[in-house]
Design an enzyme around this catalytic site. Sequence first.
Site, PDB file in Angstrom:
ATOM      1  CG  ASN A  81      -5.709   6.574   5.272  1.00 36.52           C
ATOM      2  OD1 ASN A  81      -5.979   5.405   5.058  1.00 36.52           O
ATOM      3  ND2 ASN A  81      -4.547   7.091   4.949  1.00 36.52           N
ATOM      4  CB  CYS A  83      -3.830   6.455   0.823  1.00 39.27           C
ATOM      5  SG  CYS A  83      -3.277   7.992   0.049  1.00 39.27           S
ATOM      6  CD  GLU A  85      -2.266   4.859   3.936  1.00 43.86           C
ATOM      7  OE1 GLU A  85      -1.553   5.851   4.141  1.00 43.86           O
ATOM      8  OE2 GLU A  85      -3.015   4.756   2.949  1.00 43.86           O
TER       9      GLU A  85
END
Length: 275
Positions: A81, A83, A85
Amino acid sequence: WELIFPDMTDKAFYDAHWDGNIDKWQKLGGQTVVYKTVRAKTIWDSIIHSAWASAEPGLFFIDRANQSSNSHYFAPLICTNPCGEQPLPAWAVCNLGAINLSRFVDETEQVVAWDLLKTSIHYAVRFLDNVIDTTPYFFEQNHEQQAKERRVGLNTMGLAEMMIRLGQKYGSPAGNKFVDKLYEFIATETYRASTDLAVEKGAFPAFRATEFLKSGYMKTMPKPVREWVKSKGVRNVTLLTQAPNGTIGTMVGTSTGIEPFYSWTYHRKSRLGIH
């Protein structure tokens, strides 16, 4: 460190089989070309300097992620995704929610409020699972993939504040031992909640107990968790993801993600200005 890419000489074979998965490519007999060999330290120094300068690039060990992945047998991980994570397969959905650990301290006794934390974990898993069915999906492929695997990512913020309230020193041997205990509890109860949901509502459609339990991650889970999954099934292909939680941790006034407090006061710059 060798920088490799598939040999594109046989264009028909390349067009038919290359999908970004180098392990799969090599197992099919595809050849690779070494374009350059560089010192590992040079790559490392470049990554560290760039992370310090602009928080980029993210570093993703895609081979290790796939070895650990619960979806290894039907949906290989090809990206993360935005970001970084949560590793994801094609068309998969990032459905995250965080528990604020700083709220689960009995300060009178200076202990973790374990029963309250357990209840909140079970509520959170049910909540995230319900989100799957109430979300309007932009593309039908997203809907189909999420319906097949029901991927969620319960995570935490406020760990550093929790440890302060408990009198634990972040990063100390005793503190690290506490964190191990805390996150084993969170992981166990999260999977307990999902196996209970599987009994109530059914396992995710792509669930195959034998293959699921072969994942690198499931092999590390406590024996009771593996037995619950085997006997009850599991509602969600993945359940845990640790996000940075920079925005929401700041919003609710606690430490972000699993990070320590780096400073008691600081300026934060966003699209809304400097605060």
